[in-house]
Structures are given as C-alpha cells and as structure tokens.
Motif scaffolding. Structure first.
Motif, PDB file in Angstrom:
ATOM      1  N   THR A   1      -4.886   9.577  19.107  1.00 21.43           N
ATOM      2  CA  THR A   1      -4.585  10.964  19.793  1.00 21.43           C
ATOM      3  C   THR A   1      -2.995  11.570  19.020  1.00 21.43           C
ATOM      4  O   THR A   1      -2.159  10.836  19.686  1.00 21.43           O
ATOM      5  N   ILE A   2      -2.784  12.167  18.647  1.00 22.72           N
ATOM      6  CA  ILE A   2      -1.403  12.744  18.401  1.00 22.72           C
ATOM      7  C   ILE A   2      -1.341  14.499  19.219  1.00 22.72           C
ATOM      8  O   ILE A   2      -1.621  15.040  20.122  1.00 22.72           O
ATOM      9  N   SER A   3       0.163  14.104  20.095  1.00 28.18           N
ATOM     10  CA  SER A   3       0.256  15.698  20.892  1.00 28.18           C
ATOM     11  C   SER A   3       1.752  15.770  20.598  1.00 28.18           C
ATOM     12  O   SER A   3       2.815  14.935  20.235  1.00 28.18           O
ATOM     13  N   ARG A   4       2.504  17.112  21.457  1.00 26.14           N
ATOM     14  CA  ARG A   4       3.685  17.005  21.159  1.00 26.14           C
ATOM     15  C   ARG A   4       4.215  17.462  22.468  1.00 26.14           C
ATOM     16  O   ARG A   4       3.358  18.318  23.348  1.00 26.14           O
ATOM     17  N   ASP A   5       5.279  17.181  23.018  1.00 23.82           N
ATOM     18  CA  ASP A   5       5.940  17.796  24.223  1.00 23.82           C
ATOM     19  C   ASP A   5       6.890  18.500  24.203  1.00 23.82           C
ATOM     20  O   ASP A   5       8.404  18.071  23.357  1.00 23.82           O
ATOM     21  N   ASN A   6       6.807  20.184  23.275  1.00 19.23           N
ATOM     22  CA  ASN A   6       8.310  20.788  22.616  1.00 19.23           C
ATOM     23  C   ASN A   6       9.202  21.032  24.002  1.00 19.23           C
ATOM     24  O   ASN A   6      10.559  21.153  23.657  1.00 19.23           O
TER      25      ASN A   6
ATOM     26  N   LYS B   1       0.809  -1.386   0.232  1.00 25.88           N
ATOM     27  CA  LYS B   1      -0.504   0.056   0.335  1.00 25.88           C
ATOM     28  C   LYS B   1       0.815   1.641   0.204  1.00 25.88           C
ATOM     29  O   LYS B   1       1.649   1.345   0.764  1.00 25.88           O
ATOM     30  N   GLU B   2       0.341   2.093  -0.884  1.00 22.32           N
ATOM     31  CA  GLU B   2       1.192   3.635  -0.151  1.00 22.32           C
ATOM     32  C   GLU B   2       1.193   4.035   1.145  1.00 22.32           C
ATOM     33  O   GLU B   2       0.499   3.930   1.593  1.00 22.32           O
ATOM     34  N   ARG B   3       2.430   4.416   1.590  1.00 25.53           N
ATOM     35  CA  ARG B   3       2.037   6.097   2.366  1.00 25.53           C
ATOM     36  C   ARG B   3       1.283   6.971   2.633  1.00 25.53           C
ATOM     37  O   ARG B   3       0.855   7.178   1.398  1.00 25.53           O
ATOM     38  N   GLU B   4       0.679   6.318   3.527  1.00 26.53           N
ATOM     39  CA  GLU B   4      -0.165   7.695   4.320  1.00 26.53           C
ATOM     40  C   GLU B   4      -0.132   8.427   5.136  1.00 26.53           C
ATOM     41  O   GLU B   4       0.188   8.004   6.187  1.00 26.53           O
ATOM     42  N   LEU B   5      -0.967   9.624   5.779  1.00 25.63           N
ATOM     43  CA  LEU B   5      -0.426  10.227   6.342  1.00 25.63           C
ATOM     44  C   LEU B   5      -1.795  10.522   7.970  1.00 25.63           C
ATOM     45  O   LEU B   5      -3.065  10.428   6.979  1.00 25.63           O
ATOM     46  N   VAL B   6      -1.451   9.842   8.864  1.00 28.04           N
ATOM     47  CA  VAL B   6      -2.246   9.217   9.612  1.00 28.04           C
ATOM     48  C   VAL B   6      -2.865  10.281  11.081  1.00 28.04           C
ATOM     49  O   VAL B   6      -3.776  11.185  11.015  1.00 28.04           O
ATOM     50  N   SER B   7      -2.184  11.580  10.763  1.00 24.70           N
ATOM     51  CA  SER B   7      -1.930  12.322  11.881  1.00 24.70           C
ATOM     52  C   SER B   7      -1.256  13.209  11.660  1.00 24.70           C
ATOM     53  O   SER B   7      -0.262  12.406  11.382  1.00 24.70           O
ATOM     54  N   ALA B   8      -1.408  14.561  11.636  1.00 25.00           N
ATOM     55  CA  ALA B   8      -0.647  15.741  12.092  1.00 25.00           C
ATOM     56  C   ALA B   8      -0.818  16.641  13.394  1.00 25.00           C
ATOM     57  O   ALA B   8      -2.059  17.360  13.966  1.00 25.00           O
ATOM     58  N   ILE B   9       0.476  17.429  13.518  1.00 25.81           N
ATOM     59  CA  ILE B   9      -0.020  17.806  14.240  1.00 25.81           C
ATOM     60  C   ILE B   9       0.570  19.280  14.141  1.00 25.81           C
ATOM     61  O   ILE B   9       1.868  19.354  13.974  1.00 25.81           O
TER      62      ILE B   9
END
Length: 120
Positions: free
Chosen positions: A69-74, A43-51
């Motif tokens: 759920t996507i999250s980030r800790d800068n 399969k092709e690569r797909e974007l699942v989630s972004a922030i």
C-alpha cells in the motif's frame, strides 16, 4: 533541487512486513507524483507502486497488488510503502522517485535506495 532519502529497509522473514519511508526536500513535494521502484540483482528496474500528487490515484504492479500500500503525507513531505506478506522474490533495492505521472518513465528525481531482503 529535489532530494529524496529512503529509509525502513532491512531483513525480514517471508510473511513479514516492512514500511518504507521516503522524505523529500523542497516545498514543491505536493506537486509531484511519487513512485516506488525496485531492482533485484540481474533484473531490470520495475515500477512497484505510484501515487498522484493529490493521493487520489494509485498504481500497483501485478506482483504486489493486494500486499503493498502506497500513501503520502504532504504535510510531512513523505511518501510511504507498506509492504505486507513479503515473499523472497520481493528482495531488491527499493528506490523512491518524484515525477509528473504514474508511468514508469515519468520520474525525474531519485533516492539512493534502501535494501529489502526477505528470507525464506
């Protein structure tokens, strides 16, 4: 130069959960939008989630909305992907990427990937 290292993949039964982490080197982490992609065999690569860089905007693919759920800790230069209610069709290599937007073509730097396998 930006380097990304994913971790947290593994084998889980359907209905289970995993949390992926992506540690990013470099002092400019907070300036990048971050994304999680996946690619299953054949399969092709797909974007699942972004922030966005601030965390104020998020994107979820239709197939994962409500489960991931996507999250980030800068402060820790780390982005996470919490994956709940996993399904066999979520099986893929998951990659994190750093870039300038939330679109699938907006990413310049990539990790090496981590395998997620969901058994039925």
């Amino acid at each position: 130069q930006v380097q990304l290292v994913e971790s947290g993949g593994g084998l889980v039964q359907a209905g289970g959960s995993l949390r992926l982490s992506c540690a990013v080197s470099g002092r400019t982490f907070r300036s990048y939008a971050m994304g999680w992609f996946r690619q299953a065999p054949g399969k092709e690569r797909e974007l699942v989630s972004a922030i966005s860089w601030s965390g104020g905007n998020e994107y979820y693919g239709t197939s994962v909305k409500g489960r991931f759920t996507i999250s980030r800790d800068n402060a820790k230069n780390t982005v996470y992907l919490q994956m709940n209610s996993l399904k066999p069709e979520d099986t893929a290599v998951y990659y994190c990427a750093a870039g300038y937007g939330l679109g699938a073509d907006d990413y310049d730097y990539w990790g090496q990937g981590t395998q997620v396998t969901v058994s039925s």
